[in-house]
Design a protein around this motif. Sequence first.
Motif, short mmCIF file in Angstrom:
data_model
loop_
_atom_site.label_atom_id
_atom_site.label_comp_id
_atom_site.label_asym_id
_atom_site.label_seq_id
_atom_site.Cartn_x
_atom_site.Cartn_y
_atom_site.Cartn_z
N GLN A 103 0.72 -1.24 0.08
CA GLN A 103 0.00 0.03 -0.11
C GLN A 103 0.87 1.19 -0.12
OE1 GLN A 103 -1.88 -1.21 3.71
NE2 GLN A 103 -3.93 -0.63 2.65
N SER A 104 0.35 2.48 -0.44
CA SER A 104 0.88 3.75 -0.42
C SER A 104 -0.10 4.68 0.54
CB SER A 104 1.39 4.21 -1.56
OG SER A 104 2.01 5.38 -1.36
N THR A 105 0.37 5.72 0.67
CA THR A 105 -0.44 6.59 1.28
C THR A 105 -1.73 7.06 0.26
OG1 THR A 105 0.89 8.37 0.70
CG2 THR A 105 1.15 7.63 2.82
N THR A 106 -1.47 6.83 -0.84
CA THR A 106 -2.53 6.95 -1.82
C THR A 106 -2.55 5.76 -2.80
OG1 THR A 106 -0.94 7.93 -3.33
CG2 THR A 106 -2.09 9.55 -2.08
N PRO A 107 -3.93 5.77 -3.63
CA PRO A 107 -4.08 4.41 -4.27
C PRO A 107 -2.81 4.15 -5.16
CG PRO A 107 -6.14 5.55 -4.16
CD PRO A 107 -5.02 6.35 -3.79
N LEU A 108 -2.43 2.73 -5.72
CA LEU A 108 -1.82 2.50 -6.74
C LEU A 108 -2.30 1.87 -7.69
CD1 LEU A 108 0.91 0.62 -4.25
CD2 LEU A 108 0.89 2.83 -4.82
N LYS A 109 -1.81 1.85 -8.85
CA LYS A 109 -2.14 1.26 -10.12
C LYS A 109 -1.15 0.19 -10.70
CE LYS A 109 -4.16 2.49 -14.60
NZ LYS A 109 -4.58 3.57 -15.81
N VAL A 110 -1.31 -0.73 -11.55
CA VAL A 110 -0.38 -1.66 -12.09
C VAL A 110 -0.15 -0.95 -13.53
CG1 VAL A 110 0.32 -4.14 -12.97
CG2 VAL A 110 -1.32 -3.48 -11.14
N ASN A 111 1.19 -1.26 -13.63
CA ASN A 111 1.81 -0.60 -15.12
C ASN A 111 1.94 -1.92 -16.02
OD1 ASN A 111 2.99 0.51 -17.33
ND2 ASN A 111 5.09 0.55 -16.38
N ARG A 112 0.76 -2.21 -16.76
CA ARG A 112 0.83 -3.54 -17.57
C ARG A 112 1.76 -3.50 -18.66
NH1 ARG A 112 -1.86 -6.99 -14.22
NH2 ARG A 112 -3.78 -6.03 -13.42
N LEU A 113 2.54 -2.52 -18.91
CA LEU A 113 3.59 -2.28 -19.96
C LEU A 113 5.01 -2.70 -19.42
CD1 LEU A 113 2.12 0.64 -22.03
CD2 LEU A 113 1.82 -1.70 -22.35
N CYS A 114 5.00 -2.85 -18.12
CA CYS A 114 6.25 -2.94 -17.73
C CYS A 114 6.73 -4.42 -17.92
CB CYS A 114 6.43 -3.09 -15.94
SG CYS A 114 8.03 -3.46 -15.35
N GLN A 115 8.12 -4.34 -18.50
CA GLN A 115 8.69 -5.71 -19.23
C GLN A 115 9.67 -6.55 -18.10
OE1 GLN A 115 8.16 -6.64 -22.35
NE2 GLN A 115 6.65 -5.07 -21.94
N GLU A 116 9.56 -5.91 -16.90
CA GLU A 116 10.40 -6.60 -15.67
C GLU A 116 9.38 -7.28 -14.92
OE1 GLU A 116 13.50 -6.54 -15.57
OE2 GLU A 116 13.57 -5.29 -17.27
N TYR A 117 10.14 -8.13 -13.73
CA TYR A 117 8.95 -9.37 -12.97
C TYR A 117 9.24 -8.94 -11.58
CZ TYR A 117 10.08 -11.58 -17.40
OH TYR A 117 10.02 -11.85 -18.77
N ALA A 118 7.94 -8.92 -10.77
CA ALA A 118 8.20 -9.29 -9.41
C ALA A 118 8.94 -10.57 -9.07
CB ALA A 118 6.80 -9.06 -8.99
N VAL A 119 9.89 -10.50 -8.23
CA VAL A 119 10.64 -11.87 -8.01
C VAL A 119 10.49 -12.17 -6.68
CG1 VAL A 119 13.14 -12.88 -8.06
CG2 VAL A 119 12.30 -10.95 -9.98
N LEU A 120 10.30 -13.52 -6.45
CA LEU A 120 10.26 -14.18 -5.03
C LEU A 120 11.46 -15.01 -4.94
CD1 LEU A 120 8.88 -15.13 -2.37
CD2 LEU A 120 7.81 -16.98 -3.76
N GLU A 121 12.19 -14.80 -3.85
CA GLU A 121 13.28 -15.58 -3.68
C GLU A 121 13.52 -16.44 -2.30
OE1 GLU A 121 17.15 -13.45 -5.13
OE2 GLU A 121 16.18 -12.23 -4.41
N LYS A 122 13.82 -17.44 -2.35
CA LYS A 122 14.05 -18.12 -0.95
C LYS A 122 15.53 -18.54 -0.75
CE LYS A 122 12.97 -22.50 1.33
NZ LYS A 122 12.08 -23.81 0.93
N ASN A 123 15.86 -17.89 0.45
CA ASN A 123 17.22 -18.10 0.83
C ASN A 123 18.23 -17.79 -0.38
OD1 ASN A 123 16.54 -19.11 3.21
ND2 ASN A 123 16.66 -21.41 2.46
N GLY A 124 17.90 -16.79 -1.20
CA GLY A 124 18.77 -16.04 -2.16
C GLY A 124 18.53 -16.79 -3.57
N GLU A 125 17.72 -17.69 -3.54
CA GLU A 125 17.44 -18.45 -5.06
C GLU A 125 15.90 -18.02 -5.39
OE1 GLU A 125 16.85 -22.94 -6.69
OE2 GLU A 125 17.98 -22.64 -4.57
#
Length: 576
Positions: free
Chosen positions: A49-71
């Motif tokens: 969350q932020s102090t104001t509403p957020l919106k997804v940038n569908r054109l972003c070419q990068e990824y949200a990344v989940l790592e476990k113990n650095g992998e």
Amino acid sequence: MNKILLASCIAAAMSVTTMSAQQVYWTPAASQALNMENNPGGLSSVEIQSTTPLKVNRLCQEYAVLEKNGEIVKQIPASNTIAVYTFDGFTKNVDGTLHITFWDNLKTSPYKYSGTYTVTIPAGYFYYSDGTLNSDPVSCTWGIDNPQLVFEPAIGSTVSELKTITIDFPGADKVEFVSGGYGPDNLPTQNKETRNIYYDYSPLKSEAMSGDENSDDTGFEPVQSGELVPVIDGTTATITMPENYESGIVTFTFRDGAFNVWYNGARVPSKSLLQSAKYTIIKQDADENDNAGYTITPEPGEVYQIPSAPIIDKVGDSETTTEAYFVLYPPKDKTIAMVAKASARLYQVIDGERQSDAIKTFVGKKYNEGNGIMFYIAGESEPGSIKLPAGNYQLVVAANSDYTNRNPELVYNYTFLPSEIEVATIITPSNETTLSDPIEKVTIEFPDAENVTLNSGTYAIVNLGTIEFTAEVALETVNDHQAIVITPSAPFAADGTYVFTISGSDLTVDGMNYPISISYELYTNTTGVNEVESQVAADVYSIDGRIVARNASLEALKALNPGLYIINGKKVLIRK
């Protein structure tokens, strides 16, 4: 979906990431130590969350990344509209809190186990309310210090006998039982003995076996109690009962700290993960067959495709027109007067192991004046057959579905063979081929089908290694055939193996569920065989570096099987 939701009024307790004038609040809070006594199903998602509403940038070419113990274990692009969305209150896809689902199935989520986890949101992944993008990556790190435990039989089960129970500690390095602990005061004993695992047994009364739908068979005085000491084998604890009890209820009580568990070399007390476990024993009569004398149609064994509805016909004007996939019949000389919360689940069996997730769930109702229970899919608007991959399956009927006779859990084994009626398809590009051009769309035609239906809002899931995309799916007419067309939001251009899947529950062909699984090898930076220098014979290697041919001529190159090769240091795609 199990989430940890924190109200904005306690945002001060959350982790705060400062980005110029904007702040981002994570749920769960960064550096928070989570454990499975608070989150028994594991975690499936994160929210910011932020102090104001957020919106997804569908054109972003990068990824949200989940790592476990650095992998890296999972990557989610902003274009994945199923896993990534914003919401405000109960309204989805409006500006507000950003939600990212990494695993929609808690049982397969790898981050329910002990470890350190980091989620990183790349720059440009979302908009603030003033229209600016997040200019820097933001990340959250937290730890899970206790895994979910696995009981066998599962807690709450109804069994025909209870000789042992096992407790597995997934992800642990070592497990140790702590003897001599002080037992809770509410144990049914006259003295305060040092008991870390305690049990009591209460027999079922005959009237509780036969009548009241609202009765839960509890409240009986225990007739036998005692302390138990488990045997530890690696990370599994096995508890053996002192005797094979008759029909009744067995309740185990565990003291805090009964076990010490090591994760990543560090010792962690079991805390209050282990509190109690209850089992109901219902003995089978000696002269009854397997499954306590209950039989089912279709009969277990080999079945072509999944049983086509209806298995039963309408019987008389009083009978429901609901069409059942399975019908359970009680033991001889018994009838079913009451059906309470009857249910059954169908599981796939792979390499002899029943999978943890049911692939179909059925509900039951009384059939033919108590001569059986019919199992059907709730909410199914039109009857039809169920189409699943050929293989081995188990149908598990829940205990006490027959509330009159109190059946134990019933298990029936099936081997589903391929349907005798094959569904003809034309897939473009052809399935399991190697491509050199970006994948812009995939078309699946059904030339012989009379009726193809697609659930509203269906998306294809597309996996590229740890990255999970979504692609739109639409019904169209192609070459005068009914067809579905899978279209990604942007062409897939990165090299690798792409696997497209659509659930069989979302797509039906002539009344049968039809799951889709298509794969491609994509290598865009390749050379045609005619572009290879032909004046000199060349060694040929597979893409993983194995020698395929030595001193191959141009004619020999053209005779290679279709696929991707390394020739003269270049990737060469051989087509036919």
